[in-house]
Write a protein that holds these residues in place. Sequence first.
Motif, PDB file in Angstrom:
ATOM      1  N   GLN A 100       0.840  -1.206   0.000  1.00 35.08           N
ATOM      2  CA  GLN A 100       0.000   0.000   0.000  1.00 35.08           C
ATOM      3  C   GLN A 100       0.876   1.257   0.000  1.00 35.08           C
ATOM      4  OE1 GLN A 100      -3.445  -0.258  -0.227  1.00 35.08           O
ATOM      5  NE2 GLN A 100      -3.181   1.919  -0.742  1.00 35.08           N
ATOM      6  N   CYS A 101       1.970   1.193   0.760  1.00 34.84           N
ATOM      7  CA  CYS A 101       2.901   2.344   0.793  1.00 34.84           C
ATOM      8  C   CYS A 101       3.442   2.615  -0.608  1.00 34.84           C
ATOM      9  CB  CYS A 101       4.083   2.061   1.725  1.00 34.84           C
ATOM     10  SG  CYS A 101       3.653   2.069   3.461  1.00 34.84           S
ATOM     11  N   LEU A 102       3.862   1.546  -1.287  1.00 34.47           N
ATOM     12  CA  LEU A 102       4.420   1.696  -2.638  1.00 34.47           C
ATOM     13  C   LEU A 102       3.374   2.263  -3.599  1.00 34.47           C
ATOM     14  CD1 LEU A 102       6.566  -1.486  -2.608  1.00 34.47           C
ATOM     15  CD2 LEU A 102       7.345   0.613  -3.688  1.00 34.47           C
ATOM     16  N   LEU A 103       2.170   1.752  -3.474  1.00 38.17           N
ATOM     17  CA  LEU A 103       1.075   2.205  -4.337  1.00 38.17           C
ATOM     18  C   LEU A 103       0.809   3.699  -4.134  1.00 38.17           C
ATOM     19  CD1 LEU A 103      -0.439   0.072  -6.033  1.00 38.17           C
ATOM     20  CD2 LEU A 103      -2.357   0.337  -4.442  1.00 38.17           C
ATOM     21  N   ASN A 104       0.693   4.111  -2.878  1.00 36.17           N
ATOM     22  CA  ASN A 104       0.411   5.525  -2.574  1.00 36.17           C
ATOM     23  C   ASN A 104       1.565   6.426  -3.019  1.00 36.17           C
ATOM     24  OD1 ASN A 104      -1.974   4.687  -1.487  1.00 36.17           O
ATOM     25  ND2 ASN A 104      -1.269   4.742   0.645  1.00 36.17           N
ATOM     26  N   PHE A 105       2.771   5.940  -2.795  1.00 37.25           N
ATOM     27  CA  PHE A 105       3.975   6.683  -3.183  1.00 37.25           C
ATOM     28  C   PHE A 105       3.970   6.928  -4.697  1.00 37.25           C
ATOM     29  CE2 PHE A 105       8.432   6.611  -4.565  1.00 37.25           C
ATOM     30  CZ  PHE A 105       9.023   7.521  -3.710  1.00 37.25           C
ATOM     31  N   GLU A 106       3.677   5.867  -5.440  1.00 40.88           N
ATOM     32  CA  GLU A 106       3.698   5.979  -6.910  1.00 40.88           C
ATOM     33  C   GLU A 106       2.544   6.829  -7.422  1.00 40.88           C
ATOM     34  OE1 GLU A 106       4.023   1.899  -8.119  1.00 40.88           O
ATOM     35  OE2 GLU A 106       6.103   1.870  -7.405  1.00 40.88           O
ATOM     36  N   SER A 107       1.368   6.663  -6.808  1.00 39.23           N
ATOM     37  CA  SER A 107       0.218   7.415  -7.329  1.00 39.23           C
ATOM     38  C   SER A 107       0.394   8.919  -7.107  1.00 39.23           C
ATOM     39  CB  SER A 107      -1.089   6.905  -6.722  1.00 39.23           C
ATOM     40  OG  SER A 107      -1.086   7.213  -5.364  1.00 39.23           O
ATOM     41  N   LEU A 108       1.210   9.300  -6.143  1.00 40.39           N
ATOM     42  CA  LEU A 108       1.474  10.735  -5.931  1.00 40.39           C
ATOM     43  C   LEU A 108       2.619  11.228  -6.804  1.00 40.39           C
ATOM     44  CD1 LEU A 108       1.074  10.925  -2.064  1.00 40.39           C
ATOM     45  CD2 LEU A 108      -0.154  12.333  -3.716  1.00 40.39           C
ATOM     46  N   GLY A 109       3.223  10.336  -7.556  1.00 37.70           N
ATOM     47  CA  GLY A 109       4.324  10.722  -8.444  1.00 37.70           C
ATOM     48  C   GLY A 109       5.580  11.154  -7.705  1.00 37.70           C
ATOM     49  N   LEU A 110       5.830  10.536  -6.561  1.00 37.10           N
ATOM     50  CA  LEU A 110       7.003  10.920  -5.762  1.00 37.10           C
ATOM     51  C   LEU A 110       8.261  10.241  -6.299  1.00 37.10           C
ATOM     52  CD1 LEU A 110       5.426  10.583  -2.190  1.00 37.10           C
ATOM     53  CD2 LEU A 110       5.654  12.643  -3.581  1.00 37.10           C
ATOM     54  N   SER A 111       9.395  10.957  -6.181  1.00 37.79           N
ATOM     55  CA  SER A 111      10.647  10.337  -6.618  1.00 37.79           C
ATOM     56  C   SER A 111      11.453   9.843  -5.423  1.00 37.79           C
ATOM     57  CB  SER A 111      11.475  11.304  -7.457  1.00 37.79           C
ATOM     58  OG  SER A 111      11.746  12.471  -6.703  1.00 37.79           O
ATOM     59  N   ALA A 112      11.176  10.335  -4.231  1.00 34.84           N
ATOM     60  CA  ALA A 112      11.879   9.871  -3.020  1.00 34.84           C
ATOM     61  C   ALA A 112      11.065  10.273  -1.803  1.00 34.84           C
ATOM     62  CB  ALA A 112      13.274  10.498  -2.945  1.00 34.84           C
ATOM     63  N   LEU A 113      11.372   9.608  -0.701  1.00 33.82           N
ATOM     64  CA  LEU A 113      10.721   9.939   0.568  1.00 33.82           C
ATOM     65  C   LEU A 113      11.807  10.313   1.574  1.00 33.82           C
ATOM     66  CD1 LEU A 113       8.167   9.834   2.472  1.00 33.82           C
ATOM     67  CD2 LEU A 113       8.888   7.491   3.015  1.00 33.82           C
ATOM     68  N   ILE A 114      11.619  11.416   2.275  1.00 31.37           N
ATOM     69  CA  ILE A 114      12.534  11.765   3.374  1.00 31.37           C
ATOM     70  C   ILE A 114      11.827  11.387   4.676  1.00 31.37           C
ATOM     71  CG2 ILE A 114      13.698  13.649   4.591  1.00 31.37           C
ATOM     72  CD1 ILE A 114      14.143  14.989   1.886  1.00 31.37           C
ATOM     73  N   ALA A 115      12.443  10.479   5.437  1.00 30.52           N
ATOM     74  CA  ALA A 115      11.839   9.997   6.683  1.00 30.52           C
ATOM     75  C   ALA A 115      12.686  10.471   7.856  1.00 30.52           C
ATOM     76  CB  ALA A 115      11.748   8.473   6.671  1.00 30.52           C
ATOM     77  N   ILE A 116      12.094  11.334   8.673  1.00 35.64           N
ATOM     78  CA  ILE A 116      12.796  11.867   9.846  1.00 35.64           C
ATOM     79  C   ILE A 116      12.404  10.999  11.034  1.00 35.64           C
ATOM     80  CG2 ILE A 116      13.216  13.938  11.224  1.00 35.64           C
ATOM     81  CD1 ILE A 116      11.764  15.550   8.978  1.00 35.64           C
ATOM     82  N   GLY A 117      13.378  10.389  11.701  1.00 38.09           N
ATOM     83  CA  GLY A 117      12.988   9.533  12.810  1.00 38.09           C
ATOM     84  C   GLY A 117      14.153   8.901  13.528  1.00 38.09           C
ATOM     85  N   GLY A 118      13.803   8.005  14.449  1.00 40.57           N
ATOM     86  CA  GLY A 118      14.807   7.289  15.231  1.00 40.57           C
ATOM     87  C   GLY A 118      15.006   5.887  14.693  1.00 40.57           C
ATOM     88  N   ASP A 119      15.425   4.974  15.542  1.00 44.28           N
ATOM     89  CA  ASP A 119      15.804   3.644  15.049  1.00 44.28           C
ATOM     90  C   ASP A 119      14.639   2.880  14.425  1.00 44.28           C
ATOM     91  OD1 ASP A 119      14.647   3.334  17.508  1.00 44.28           O
ATOM     92  OD2 ASP A 119      16.028   1.777  18.205  1.00 44.28           O
ATOM     93  N   GLY A 120      13.434   3.037  14.993  1.00 47.23           N
ATOM     94  CA  GLY A 120      12.274   2.338  14.428  1.00 47.23           C
ATOM     95  C   GLY A 120      11.972   2.830  13.017  1.00 47.23           C
ATOM     96  N   THR A 121      12.002   4.147  12.847  1.00 45.98           N
ATOM     97  CA  THR A 121      11.729   4.743  11.525  1.00 45.98           C
ATOM     98  C   THR A 121      12.816   4.342  10.531  1.00 45.98           C
ATOM     99  OG1 THR A 121      10.650   6.593  12.624  1.00 45.98           O
ATOM    100  CG2 THR A 121      11.294   6.942  10.336  1.00 45.98           C
TER     101      THR A 121
END
Length: 376
Positions: A100-121
């Motif tokens: 689902q993450c991949l699907l949503n990412f692609e449908s928004l036309g994103l080229s990358a995701l920046i994830a701000i977080g700690g070890d779990g993220t």
Amino acid sequence: MAKNKRRIGLLTGGGDCPGLNAVIRAVAKTAKNDYDMEVVGFYDGYEGLILNRYTSLNDSDVSGILTRGGTILGTSNRADPFKYPVLQGDEYVYLDRTSQCLLNFESLGLSALIAIGGDGTMAASAGLQEKGLPVVGVPKTIDNDLAGTDVTFGFDSALQTATEAIDKIHTTAQSHHRVMIVEVMGRYAGWLALGSGLAGGGDIILIPEFPYEIDAICDQVKLRNSLGKTFSIIVVGEGAKPKGGEMVVRRRIENSPDAIRLGGISYQVAAQIEGLINIETRVTILGHLLRGGSPTAYDRILATRLGVEAVHLAAGGETGRMVAVKGNDLSSVPLSEVAGKTRRITAGHPWVKAAESIGLCLGLPTGVPLEKSLST
Ligand code: F6P
């Protein structure tokens, strides 16, 4: 959102801390100014990507947020895309929502995701990268325990808050001739306890990495009293434990990837001090106060630099990496090298050496080399 514009995603995951908004601001501004890219901010960490809840982040959205604590996007420390908790009847079942993450990412036309977080993220991000979703990580946590970087943003602000609290606790300790215990967060690492103990003039510092001996603590309090210092300040990391004993688990959050929440070991230490040497002892647990408030100047600068660098990596296609601090410089490390690891204090760390040289007690007998105490 405009057609044909390059677009990146952004989210804040795990526990909040000062400086998150400073990174969000830096990402949105750098994306626009340097690359003419749009930024899509997902709400509540990976929850937003899983459920396709997002907002576009333009200049006016990030204006005025540099000094604000928390995160304008919200966060979650439960939304692991690989083990997403869903309540079925009375029980949670854990579902893999990565497709689902991949699907949503692609449908928004994103080229990358920046994830701000700690070890779990970072662990979730490393997994998603392997599945074909390109991620750049930005290291955040007041615990300062992320592998691969010298420091995380948020730590300096929490350190400042803890130090100010220890400064204030001194007055009651002195006036009432008491032992005052200040417990700080930090999970399984003692960076906040050791750092604030050093900065705040603590007399005894207990950290998870060095299991303590209660007799050594009492001896230090008695020694101080015999020298006419009729109070003692003990700074305790929430993950501290006695030699041969266990950490104190405050509660379990069953649907969280790391279910354990620590806290309360200080009450054990206080009861033992009163029982063994009959000196009045009080406990203050700082808890989530340490995660709140405006970031320090250091954290504002660090968070801004990390956000800028993350966009450069994302725009250049250098994903699967976490931006990292090495000395005064920024570099990056593979997410796979960070996932599942933490950075803890060792006996040889310069802060430990400094603490020993100025006569601080680390909960172990004084006069015995630390390495020897730790090995017995
Ligand atoms: O990792 C940050 C942190 O504040 C730890 O220091 C602490 O153990 C934990 O999060 C508390 O988590 P929660 O906000 O879920 O109680």
